[in-house]
Design a protein around this motif. Structure first.
Motif, PDB file in Angstrom:
ATOM      1  N   TYR A  88       0.813  -1.208   0.000  1.00 23.45           N
ATOM      2  CA  TYR A  88       0.000   0.000   0.000  1.00 23.45           C
ATOM      3  C   TYR A  88       0.853   1.268   0.000  1.00 23.45           C
ATOM      4  O   TYR A  88       0.376   2.338  -0.381  1.00 23.45           O
ATOM      5  N   SER A  89       2.090   1.156   0.408  1.00 26.70           N
ATOM      6  CA  SER A  89       2.979   2.322   0.365  1.00 26.70           C
ATOM      7  C   SER A  89       3.256   2.772  -1.068  1.00 26.70           C
ATOM      8  O   SER A  89       3.704   3.899  -1.298  1.00 26.70           O
ATOM      9  N   GLU A  90       2.983   1.906  -2.050  1.00 23.79           N
ATOM     10  CA  GLU A  90       3.217   2.240  -3.447  1.00 23.79           C
ATOM     11  C   GLU A  90       2.036   2.976  -4.090  1.00 23.79           C
ATOM     12  O   GLU A  90       2.162   3.471  -5.217  1.00 23.79           O
ATOM     13  N   GLN A 116      -7.401  -6.257   9.417  1.00 21.64           N
ATOM     14  CA  GLN A 116      -5.935  -6.245   9.306  1.00 21.64           C
ATOM     15  C   GLN A 116      -5.476  -5.380   8.144  1.00 21.64           C
ATOM     16  O   GLN A 116      -4.591  -4.529   8.285  1.00 21.64           O
ATOM     17  N   LEU A 117      -6.078  -5.586   6.968  1.00 22.29           N
ATOM     18  CA  LEU A 117      -5.675  -4.812   5.807  1.00 22.29           C
ATOM     19  C   LEU A 117      -6.082  -3.350   5.928  1.00 22.29           C
ATOM     20  O   LEU A 117      -5.370  -2.457   5.450  1.00 22.29           O
ATOM     21  N   LEU A 121      -3.588  -0.286   5.576  1.00 25.59           N
ATOM     22  CA  LEU A 121      -3.812   0.815   4.638  1.00 25.59           C
ATOM     23  C   LEU A 121      -3.715   2.159   5.351  1.00 25.59           C
ATOM     24  O   LEU A 121      -3.046   3.082   4.861  1.00 25.59           O
ATOM     25  N   ALA A 122      -4.380   2.266   6.506  1.00 28.38           N
ATOM     26  CA  ALA A 122      -4.351   3.531   7.248  1.00 28.38           C
ATOM     27  C   ALA A 122      -2.930   3.889   7.657  1.00 28.38           C
ATOM     28  O   ALA A 122      -2.538   5.068   7.631  1.00 28.38           O
ATOM     29  N   THR A 129      -6.780  11.454   4.820  1.00 24.08           N
ATOM     30  CA  THR A 129      -8.001  11.179   5.577  1.00 24.08           C
ATOM     31  C   THR A 129      -8.835  10.165   4.803  1.00 24.08           C
ATOM     32  O   THR A 129      -9.119  10.372   3.612  1.00 24.08           O
ATOM     33  N   LEU A 130      -9.207   9.062   5.459  1.00 20.09           N
ATOM     34  CA  LEU A 130     -10.007   8.005   4.834  1.00 20.09           C
ATOM     35  C   LEU A 130     -11.441   8.067   5.345  1.00 20.09           C
ATOM     36  O   LEU A 130     -11.676   8.132   6.554  1.00 20.09           O
ATOM     37  N   VAL A 131     -12.402   8.060   4.424  1.00 20.69           N
ATOM     38  CA  VAL A 131     -13.816   8.104   4.782  1.00 20.69           C
ATOM     39  C   VAL A 131     -14.554   6.971   4.058  1.00 20.69           C
ATOM     40  O   VAL A 131     -14.111   6.508   3.005  1.00 20.69           O
TER      41      VAL A 131
END
Length: 408
Positions: A88-90, A116-117, A121-122, A129-131
């Motif tokens: 996810y860092s990519e 877990q995923l 990701l966060a 900001t994830l919504v």
């Protein structure tokens, strides 16, 4: 060297992507785009059943990042940007390199991620900001295009042929539920069933469907539907039991889905082991009531009517007519809905249930499934798949709803 087995037209994919974008602005107006993780939703938006992440910005080109199967994805999907990734860092650099950078606030289809995923990701996107954005996908998939409807109509026609025309000639009283399940598979595969049924609710599974003879129809079930079943085994609670025989004088309910090209129809048909004249009055009355409710709900299911209104009418009629105890299941099998949306998953939005007040629209496809449990005996009832039109919902899975007699 290789050619794809099929393509979703580019215009259809653009329509779907634009529908998600439109709904996202209402669902999460602060978000500049949406991250999609579930393979089913990735397929809906890209045309390939990819394992990875799709970034769909409000403006700009979508970017599909694939963990495995990049070559297949490039064969099947018409997206411009399909790239491999491992972490996810990519996501941030890959999207920037494609000219569609991540925005400060990101919507995410959170149901497509494990805890877990999600935590991973966060952690990788901690400066963003994830919504939640799940509802934007649900609303987009809710209304089908003509491209989708054409597939579903063909699916429903095949479904009807199997359950109404073909199966009565190969099943008979004295068979076990398991034998009936296997005969059903033979008939369905011969007609083109593509071998998988998909559900999207967390933890729900389905294989072929329910085969329930006599008292099996009220057997305790953990599946989110009214029809009970013994199933194969506690470790595989689907199809039918090798220990339960379909006896003379018993109804048999087959609640089995059909799938072609990723799209489903849902159908329940009732059979009776013996001549029509031998059907007991209480079973006949209960089945006729279910057919009446299906037809009335279908007639009411016009653009502007809400799912809650359809459910309330059915429950009211069951109460008035003396069917409230077993309507939509007995005891713990009772469910608080009369049907559900259907498409790429069997259990799509919206449920036909209390509290769902978003009006129906032309082009929606719903399964209507009134069923009635009779204590100590069986369950009877019906289910068919309906396309919502201006004049009410039209069955695309057949128009013969009687309990079909099967004589050995």
């Amino acid at each position: 060297m290789f050619a794809p087995t099929d393509h979703i037209p580019a215009q259809e994919l653009m329509r779907r992507q634009d529908a998600v974008r439109t709904h996202l602005q209402a669902v999460a107006p602060e978000a500049g785009g949406i991250l999609v993780f579930s393979r089913l939703n990735i397929y809906y938006l890209t045309g390939t059943f990819g394992q990875g992440v799709l970034w769909l910005p409000l403006s700009g080109e979508p970017v599909l990042m694939i963990r495995k199967g990049v070559e297949r994805a490039r064969l099947e999907s018409r997206l411009k940007h399909i790239v491999p990734f491992k972490s996810y860092s990519e996501l941030e650099p890959l999207c920037s390199d494609a000219g569609s950078p991540l925005t400060p606030t990101l919507a995410a289809v959170m149901a497509g991620l494990t805890w877990q995923l999600g935590n991973m990701l966060a952690a990788k996107l901690k400066s963003y900001t994830l919504v939640p954005g799940d509802h934007a996908l649900a609303l987009a998939r809710m209304v089908k295009s003509e491209f989708e409807l054409e597939i579903m109509r063909r699916c429903g026609a095949k479904h009807h042929k199997c359950m109404h025309d073909d199966l009565p000639g190969v099943i008979r009283p004295g068979m076990t539920e398991r034998e009936i399940a296997h005969k059903s598979w033979e008939v369905f595969f011969a007609e083109g069933h593509m071998g998988i049924l998909r559900m999207q609710a967390h933890g729900e599974e389905c294989f072929l469907g329910h085969v329930s003879a006599g008292s099996s129809g009220n057997y305790p079930s953990g599946f989110n539907g009214p029809l009970g079943l013994r199933g194969e085994h506690p470790g595989s609670t689907f199809m039918g039991s090798e220990h339960k025989v379909w006896e003379k004088g018993e109804p048999l309910l087959l609640d089995i889905g059909f799938q072609i090209e990723g799209y489903h129809s849902d159908k329940t048909h009732a059979y009776f082991a013996g001549p029509a004249s031998a059907v007991p009055d209480d079973l006949r009355r209960a089945h006729d009531f279910c057919v009446e409710m299906q037809n009335k709900v279908a007639d009411m299911a016009r653009p502007g009517t809400t799912p809650a209104e359809l459910y309330a009418y059915s429950v009211e009629q069951a109460d008035k007519r003396g069917f409230s105890e077993g309507f939509m299941g007995l005891d713990g099998n009772k469910v608080p809905f009369i049907g559900h949306g259907i498409g790429l998953a069997i259990d799509e939005f919206p449920p036909l249930a209390k509290g769902f007040d978003l009006p129906l629209e032309k082009g929606m496809v719903i399964a209507i499934e009134p069923k009635q449990g009779i204590r100590g005996k069986a369950m009877v009832g019906i289910e068919n798949t309906f396309e919502v039109t201006e004049d009410g919902a039209r069955s695309i899975s057949g128009d013969s709803f009687e309990m079909m007699p099967v004589v050995d």
